[in-house]
Structure formats: structure tokens, C-alpha cells
Motif scaffolding. Structure first.
Motif, mmCIF file in Angstrom:
data_model
loop_
_atom_site.group_PDB
_atom_site.id
_atom_site.type_symbol
_atom_site.label_atom_id
_atom_site.label_comp_id
_atom_site.label_asym_id
_atom_site.label_seq_id
_atom_site.Cartn_x
_atom_site.Cartn_y
_atom_site.Cartn_z
ATOM 1 N N TYR A 32 -39.751 44.323 29.836
ATOM 2 C CA TYR A 32 -39.898 44.448 31.321
ATOM 3 C C TYR A 32 -38.988 43.073 32.002
ATOM 4 C CZ TYR A 32 -43.567 41.295 32.186
ATOM 5 O OH TYR A 32 -44.354 40.056 32.119
ATOM 6 N N ALA A 33 -38.363 43.589 33.059
ATOM 7 C CA ALA A 33 -37.755 42.572 33.851
ATOM 8 C C ALA A 33 -38.209 42.613 35.391
ATOM 9 C CB ALA A 33 -36.279 42.785 33.876
ATOM 10 N N ILE A 34 -38.596 41.475 35.980
ATOM 11 C CA ILE A 34 -38.871 41.540 37.517
ATOM 12 C C ILE A 34 -37.576 40.854 38.158
ATOM 13 C CG2 ILE A 34 -40.259 40.411 39.090
ATOM 14 C CD1 ILE A 34 -42.402 40.151 37.085
ATOM 15 N N LEU A 35 -37.151 41.547 39.155
ATOM 16 C CA LEU A 35 -36.009 41.160 39.864
ATOM 17 C C LEU A 35 -36.504 40.693 41.286
ATOM 18 C CD1 LEU A 35 -34.771 43.185 37.451
ATOM 19 C CD2 LEU A 35 -32.976 43.096 39.079
ATOM 20 N N LEU A 36 -35.923 39.475 41.596
ATOM 21 C CA LEU A 36 -36.176 38.791 42.849
ATOM 22 C C LEU A 36 -35.197 38.485 43.795
ATOM 23 C CD1 LEU A 36 -39.196 36.338 42.018
ATOM 24 C CD2 LEU A 36 -39.313 38.754 42.386
ATOM 25 N N TYR A 37 -34.946 39.448 44.597
ATOM 26 C CA TYR A 37 -33.515 39.258 45.459
ATOM 27 C C TYR A 37 -33.704 38.370 46.760
ATOM 28 C CZ TYR A 37 -31.720 43.229 43.036
ATOM 29 O OH TYR A 37 -31.210 44.224 41.824
ATOM 30 N N ASP A 38 -34.179 37.009 46.325
ATOM 31 C CA ASP A 38 -34.585 36.113 47.511
ATOM 32 C C ASP A 38 -33.454 35.192 47.783
ATOM 33 O OD1 ASP A 38 -34.312 35.054 44.744
ATOM 34 O OD2 ASP A 38 -36.298 33.898 45.163
ATOM 35 N N ARG A 39 -32.368 35.419 47.505
ATOM 36 C CA ARG A 39 -31.148 34.639 47.823
ATOM 37 C C ARG A 39 -29.850 35.558 48.477
ATOM 38 N NH1 ARG A 39 -29.609 32.033 41.911
ATOM 39 N NH2 ARG A 39 -29.754 34.120 41.519
ATOM 40 N N PRO A 40 -29.102 34.985 49.284
ATOM 41 C CA PRO A 40 -28.415 35.599 50.222
ATOM 42 C C PRO A 40 -27.275 36.318 49.267
ATOM 43 C CG PRO A 40 -27.810 33.357 50.400
ATOM 44 C CD PRO A 40 -29.133 33.471 49.415
ATOM 45 N N ALA A 41 -26.870 37.427 49.977
ATOM 46 C CA ALA A 41 -25.750 38.350 49.224
ATOM 47 C C ALA A 41 -24.652 37.255 49.344
ATOM 48 C CB ALA A 41 -25.599 39.658 49.813
ATOM 49 N N PRO A 42 -23.773 37.403 48.167
ATOM 50 C CA PRO A 42 -23.838 38.436 46.949
ATOM 51 C C PRO A 42 -24.288 37.678 45.722
ATOM 52 C CG PRO A 42 -21.578 37.352 46.965
ATOM 53 C CD PRO A 42 -22.067 36.696 48.262
ATOM 54 N N PHE A 46 -32.691 36.487 40.999
ATOM 55 C CA PHE A 46 -33.564 35.677 39.780
ATOM 56 C C PHE A 46 -34.071 36.883 38.935
ATOM 57 C CE2 PHE A 46 -37.721 34.078 38.411
ATOM 58 C CZ PHE A 46 -37.266 32.899 37.768
ATOM 59 N N VAL A 47 -34.185 36.567 37.606
ATOM 60 C CA VAL A 47 -34.726 37.552 36.665
ATOM 61 C C VAL A 47 -35.609 36.924 35.735
ATOM 62 C CG1 VAL A 47 -34.036 39.136 34.780
ATOM 63 C CG2 VAL A 47 -32.638 38.832 36.622
ATOM 64 N N TYR A 48 -36.890 37.550 35.667
ATOM 65 C CA TYR A 48 -37.693 37.210 34.660
ATOM 66 C C TYR A 48 -37.824 38.295 33.716
ATOM 67 C CZ TYR A 48 -42.306 36.078 32.661
ATOM 68 O OH TYR A 48 -43.286 35.962 31.444
ATOM 69 N N ILE A 49 -37.821 38.023 32.351
ATOM 70 C CA ILE A 49 -37.969 38.948 31.385
ATOM 71 C C ILE A 49 -39.220 38.629 30.785
ATOM 72 C CG2 ILE A 49 -37.087 40.105 29.277
ATOM 73 C CD1 ILE A 49 -34.163 39.712 30.726
ATOM 74 N N GLY A 50 -40.200 39.655 30.594
ATOM 75 C CA GLY A 50 -41.473 39.641 29.768
ATOM 76 C C GLY A 50 -41.746 40.789 28.692
ATOM 77 N N GLN A 51 -42.815 40.718 28.134
ATOM 78 C CA GLN A 51 -43.176 41.838 27.426
ATOM 79 C C GLN A 51 -44.862 41.926 27.590
ATOM 80 O OE1 GLN A 51 -45.014 41.549 24.176
ATOM 81 N NE2 GLN A 51 -44.987 39.238 24.056
ATOM 82 N N VAL A 97 -39.017 46.186 39.545
ATOM 83 C CA VAL A 97 -39.202 45.944 38.044
ATOM 84 C C VAL A 97 -38.455 46.896 37.358
ATOM 85 C CG1 VAL A 97 -41.348 44.803 38.516
ATOM 86 C CG2 VAL A 97 -41.376 47.229 37.828
ATOM 87 N N LEU A 98 -37.960 46.418 36.272
ATOM 88 C CA LEU A 98 -37.380 47.367 35.274
ATOM 89 C C LEU A 98 -37.989 47.506 33.919
ATOM 90 C CD1 LEU A 98 -34.883 46.505 37.413
ATOM 91 C CD2 LEU A 98 -33.368 46.507 35.332
ATOM 92 N N ALA A 99 -38.114 48.655 33.639
ATOM 93 C CA ALA A 99 -38.859 48.845 32.271
ATOM 94 C C ALA A 99 -37.703 49.162 31.258
ATOM 95 C CB ALA A 99 -39.823 50.226 32.180
ATOM 96 N N GLN A 124 -25.030 37.785 30.881
ATOM 97 C CA GLN A 124 -24.473 38.176 32.143
ATOM 98 C C GLN A 124 -24.538 37.265 33.306
ATOM 99 O OE1 GLN A 124 -23.506 41.591 33.238
ATOM 100 N NE2 GLN A 124 -23.610 42.160 31.172
ATOM 101 N N GLY A 125 -24.764 35.891 32.929
ATOM 102 C CA GLY A 125 -24.751 34.663 33.798
ATOM 103 C C GLY A 125 -25.906 34.575 34.690
ATOM 104 N N LEU A 126 -26.853 35.604 34.551
ATOM 105 C CA LEU A 126 -28.231 35.478 35.333
ATOM 106 C C LEU A 126 -28.965 34.485 35.326
ATOM 107 C CD1 LEU A 126 -28.849 39.276 35.205
ATOM 108 C CD2 LEU A 126 -27.393 38.433 37.106
ATOM 109 N N GLU A 127 -29.514 34.143 36.538
ATOM 110 C CA GLU A 127 -30.359 33.013 36.385
ATOM 111 C C GLU A 127 -31.855 33.686 35.856
ATOM 112 O OE1 GLU A 127 -33.054 29.992 39.304
ATOM 113 O OE2 GLU A 127 -31.325 31.120 40.046
ATOM 114 N N ILE A 128 -32.294 33.196 34.847
ATOM 115 C CA ILE A 128 -33.450 33.837 34.170
ATOM 116 C C ILE A 128 -34.383 32.742 33.932
ATOM 117 C CG2 ILE A 128 -32.406 35.751 33.147
ATOM 118 C CD1 ILE A 128 -32.671 34.513 30.470
ATOM 119 N N GLU A 129 -35.839 33.193 34.061
ATOM 120 C CA GLU A 129 -36.864 32.075 33.539
ATOM 121 C C GLU A 129 -36.724 32.187 31.875
ATOM 122 O OE1 GLU A 129 -41.501 31.074 33.978
ATOM 123 O OE2 GLU A 129 -40.511 32.307 35.543
ATOM 124 N N ALA A 130 -36.667 31.057 31.436
ATOM 125 C CA ALA A 130 -36.319 31.113 29.848
ATOM 126 C C ALA A 130 -37.329 31.888 29.115
ATOM 127 C CB ALA A 130 -36.261 29.681 29.179
#
Length: 205
Positions: A32-42, A46-51, A97-99, A124-130
Motif C-alpha cells: 500500500y501507499a499512504i499519500l500526504l498532500y501536506d505541501r502547497p500545489a503543485p 509525500f509517499v509512504y509505501i509499506g506492506q 491510501v492506495l492499494a 517518479q522523483g517522489l519524496e518517499i520514506e525509504a
């Protein structure tokens, strides 16, 4: 439905974009991915990917940890997801969240799939928690990691969905400090006005 509420918790609705092609329930094993849209557009989210072997319960656990962190007077050190999710919970009623993938019989492939999706997000150049990228799941022979990178290059990262849903989940930005801009001419007129203005009468007279 492709996009549907996963559950509600304390006024927060967790929406799930299910890209697995399978129904999601309490016993679903998912990457899954948790997406946090906590920064101004565009700015991207922030993406966290886990299982997890129990996907909805794992998301509840993330939210519960963030709630506890927010209530602590002396906040302990916490991972980026916990810190940012605590702030997001305070300012929004919706979380996305994305499944990304699901498994009927979870095993080692679940962990491998998690790392592959992390690589896909990083491409994709996204900021992710490693996460597993710097943990046990990333260890192994170099050929195995090259294979995961090849898989990541072929994964259909859902960027179109992420961009389309951003307006519904992006936090309203808090107003910043006021910036004073004063021209020399305006300053002189204000000084002249203050010198010529009659004194104010004291209140109550």
C-alpha cells in the motif's frame, strides 16, 4: 468501486484507491501507499509505501501512532510518516491510501513487491520514506536488486490518479507571516499624516 471509504476514525475518513483488481477486506494482504498532500500545489505528495498481511488494521495502526504522538507533551523521536500524519490529521478530514498489490497467500513475495513499488515511486522523483530500501528487504545479491529495478521500470505508477485526486486531499495552506512592503513615498506621507493629525480624545471623556 475503485475509490471508496476504507474506514472512519475519529472524524477522519480514510479513502482507498484500490488498484489491485481484488476486493479489499480486513484480511487482505497488500502493498500500500499512504499519500500526504501536506505541501502547497503543485508540489507532489509525500509517499509512504509499506506492506501488511492485514491492510486495514495496518492503516489504523499508523493513524493511532500519529494520534498518540500528537498528544505527547514531550514528543519522542518519530519517523517522518508519524510526524507528518499527526499534522495532517489535525488539519483534514480525509486521507488517501492506495492499494497497489494484493496477495491471497502472503509470503516472501509481499516484501519483494514492497521494495519494487518503492523503487517505482522513487523513479517518479517522489519524496518517499525509504522503508525497506535501506532495511532487510533491500539486502541480497546485486542481480536480485537489478531484477527489482527492471520490474519497477515496468510498473504502471498511478501518477494520473494521484494528480487527479490531489485537489480533494491537499491541505489548506496556513497563512504565512505578513510581509511589509513600504515605498519611500508612502513612508513620507504616513509620517506627514501622523504629524498633522489631531490628537485623539481619551476614552470615556
Amino acid at each position: 468501486m475503485l475509490l471508496a471509504p476504507l474506514f472512519r476514525s475519529g472524524g477522519l475518513t480514510v479513502w482507498c484507491l484500490n488498484l489491485t483488481g481484488r476486493p479489499i477486506d480486513e484480511n487482505s494482504a497488500c502493498v500500500y501507499a499512504i499519500l500526504l498532500y501536506d505541501r502547497p500545489a503543485p508540489e507532489p505528495p509525500f509517499v509512504y509505501i509499506g506492506q501488511s498481511r492485514r491492510f486495514p488494521a495496518r492503516i489504523r495502526s499508523h493513524i493511532g501512532t500519529a494520534r498518540t504522538y500528537a498528544r505527547c507533551r514531550r514528543r519522542p523521536a518519530a519517523r517522518p510518516l508519524t510526524r507528518r500524519l499527526a499534522e495532517v490529521r489535525r488539519r483534514t478530514r480525509s486521507l488517501l491510501v492506495l492499494a497497489l498489490a494484493s496477495f491471497e497467500t502472503p509470503g516472501p513475495e509481499l516484501l519483494r513487491c514492497e521494495v519494487t513499488w518503492q523503487l517505482a515511486a522513487a523513479l517518479q522523483g517522489l519524496e518517499i520514506e525509504a522503508g525497506r530500501l535501506c532495511g532487510p528487504g533491500a539486502r541480497g545479491d546485486s542481480e536480485g536488486l537489478r531484477g527489482q529495478l527492471r520490474e519497477a521500470l515496468a510498473l504502471p505508477w498511478p501518477q494520473t490518479w494521484i494528480e487527479a485526486l490531489a485537489p480533494y486531499f491537499r491541505l489548506p495552506q496556513q497563512p504565512g507571516a505578513r510581509v511589509l512592503r513600504l515605498s519611500d513615498a508612502r513612508a513620507r506621507s504616513l509620517v506627514a499624516a501622523s504629524l498633522t493629525a489631531p490628537p485623539k480624545e481619551p476614552a470615556g471623556q
